[in-house]
Design a protein around this motif. Structure first.
Motif, mmCIF file in Angstrom:
data_model
loop_
_atom_site.group_PDB
_atom_site.id
_atom_site.type_symbol
_atom_site.label_atom_id
_atom_site.label_comp_id
_atom_site.label_asym_id
_atom_site.label_seq_id
_atom_site.Cartn_x
_atom_site.Cartn_y
_atom_site.Cartn_z
ATOM 1 N N THR A 167 14.517 2.799 19.291
ATOM 2 C CA THR A 167 13.345 1.990 19.640
ATOM 3 C C THR A 167 12.460 1.785 18.422
ATOM 4 N N VAL A 168 11.826 0.624 18.360
ATOM 5 C CA VAL A 168 10.965 0.288 17.229
ATOM 6 C C VAL A 168 9.614 0.973 17.412
ATOM 7 N N THR A 169 9.250 1.793 16.435
ATOM 8 C CA THR A 169 7.970 2.505 16.502
ATOM 9 C C THR A 169 6.916 1.877 15.605
ATOM 10 N N GLY A 170 7.347 1.019 14.666
ATOM 11 C CA GLY A 170 6.408 0.367 13.767
ATOM 12 C C GLY A 170 7.153 -0.483 12.758
ATOM 13 N N VAL A 171 6.424 -1.064 11.823
ATOM 14 C CA VAL A 171 7.039 -1.847 10.750
ATOM 15 C C VAL A 171 6.343 -1.525 9.440
ATOM 16 N N VAL A 172 7.096 -1.601 8.357
ATOM 17 C CA VAL A 172 6.525 -1.469 7.019
ATOM 18 C C VAL A 172 6.713 -2.808 6.316
ATOM 19 N N ALA A 173 5.616 -3.382 5.817
ATOM 20 C CA ALA A 173 5.680 -4.652 5.107
ATOM 21 C C ALA A 173 5.681 -4.404 3.605
ATOM 22 N N ALA A 174 6.180 -5.381 2.875
ATOM 23 C CA ALA A 174 6.168 -5.269 1.420
ATOM 24 C C ALA A 174 4.754 -5.077 0.901
ATOM 25 N N SER A 175 3.789 -5.725 1.542
ATOM 26 C CA SER A 175 2.392 -5.586 1.129
ATOM 27 C C SER A 175 1.879 -4.164 1.335
ATOM 28 N N ASP A 176 2.423 -3.471 2.349
ATOM 29 C CA ASP A 176 2.039 -2.069 2.572
ATOM 30 C C ASP A 176 2.504 -1.201 1.406
ATOM 31 N N LEU A 177 3.710 -1.471 0.917
ATOM 32 C CA LEU A 177 4.230 -0.706 -0.213
ATOM 33 C C LEU A 177 3.411 -0.954 -1.476
ATOM 34 N N LEU A 178 3.075 -2.198 -1.718
ATOM 35 C CA LEU A 178 2.308 -2.518 -2.922
ATOM 36 C C LEU A 178 0.926 -1.887 -2.885
ATOM 37 N N ALA A 179 0.288 -1.927 -1.706
ATOM 38 C CA ALA A 179 -1.036 -1.317 -1.567
ATOM 39 C C ALA A 179 -0.952 0.189 -1.765
ATOM 40 N N ALA A 180 0.084 0.804 -1.192
ATOM 41 C CA ALA A 180 0.248 2.252 -1.318
ATOM 42 C C ALA A 180 0.543 2.640 -2.763
ATOM 43 N N HIS A 181 1.323 1.825 -3.451
ATOM 44 C CA HIS A 181 1.652 2.116 -4.850
ATOM 45 C C HIS A 181 0.404 2.101 -5.722
ATOM 46 N N ALA A 182 -0.513 1.179 -5.417
ATOM 47 C CA ALA A 182 -1.730 1.066 -6.220
ATOM 48 C C ALA A 182 -2.656 2.253 -6.018
ATOM 49 N N GLU A 183 -2.591 2.853 -4.819
ATOM 50 C CA GLU A 183 -3.536 3.926 -4.494
ATOM 51 C C GLU A 183 -2.874 5.304 -4.418
ATOM 52 N N GLN A 184 -1.577 5.356 -4.591
ATOM 53 C CA GLN A 184 -0.832 6.585 -4.306
ATOM 54 C C GLN A 184 -1.167 7.733 -5.264
ATOM 55 N N ASP A 185 -1.300 8.890 -4.686
ATOM 56 C CA ASP A 185 -1.404 10.136 -5.445
ATOM 57 C C ASP A 185 0.028 10.526 -5.812
#
Length: 228
Positions: A68-86
């Protein structure tokens, strides 16, 4: 003289026609992609990035152990996380995904899917079965192609009706276009009753949302004005 099937003329004046059929809408199953790659909640950042890059899709669904689908990850989510990631913290799909996912089923109409895309500003939608399990993906390009095919199908059927021998239409005068389910027809018929009959036939075309007729006729055989 101008003709409109909505001009107040009694309905029994026109030739008898069958009751209108309910429009048959294109369904998601007719335009979706069945090739859908997914990740699990525990998939790491690098793997998600690789999946997105390889699939050339804007999102990747996140599915649980039961599919079952629990959520989605978008490319924009990865880019935002990369910019802020510890860099000391590893991010997983469960940390990055948007949940719950906005999804559709194979039986959802294209019209409904378009409304969801517009409402949520999405580019892709996961397609799920009745139990919420992933069966495919639907993109905005898929939807645009489906809408274009619907319009062309409506226009083609209207042209066929108008050019059928006995329709009374002067072929050289005919112009038909369809955009977003709105069909516009311009032309001339020999008689007013022929124009009325044609409009009522066109109104029964599956997928038609609205009709704008700009038909004229040479002879008013329904309500001729005195002295003409």
């Amino acid at each position: 003289m101008k003709h409109s099937i909505l001009d107040g003329t009694p309905a029994d004046t026109f030739p008898a026609v069958e009751p209108a059929r309910p429009p048959v809408r294109t369904r998601v199953r007719d335009c979706m992609s069945h090739a859908a790659v997914a990740v699990t909640p525990g998939t790491d950042f690098a793997t998600i990035a690789a999946v997105l890059s390889a699939s050339r899709r804007g999102i990747v669904p996140v599915v649980g152990a039961d599919g079952t689908v629990t959520g989605v990850v978008a490319a924009s989510d990865l880019l935002a996380a990369h910019a802020e990631q510890d860099p000391r913290r590893e991010l997983l799909a469960r940390d990055l995904m948007t949940a719950p996912a906005v999804d559709v089923t194979e039986h959802t109409s294209v019209t409904e899917a378009v409304a969801l895309v517009a409402e949520h500003s999405l580019h892709h939608l996961p397609v799920v079965d009745a139990d919420g399990r992933l069966t495919g993906l639907l993109s905005t390009h898929d939807l645009l192609d489906a809408l274009r095919r619907d319009d062309e199908a409506v226009r083609s059927e209207a042209l066929t009706l108008a050019l059928t021998p006995g329709s009374g239409v002067v072929p050289a005068s005919l112009h038909v276009r369809c955009e977003r389910g709105l069909l516009s027809i311009t032309g001339r018929t020999r008689t007013r009753s022929a124009a009325a009959a044609l409009c009522l036939q066109i109104a029964r075309i599956d997928g038609l949302r609205a009709l704008a007729d700009h038909l004229t006729w040479d002879l008013d055989d329904i309500d001729p004005a005195p002295g003409r």
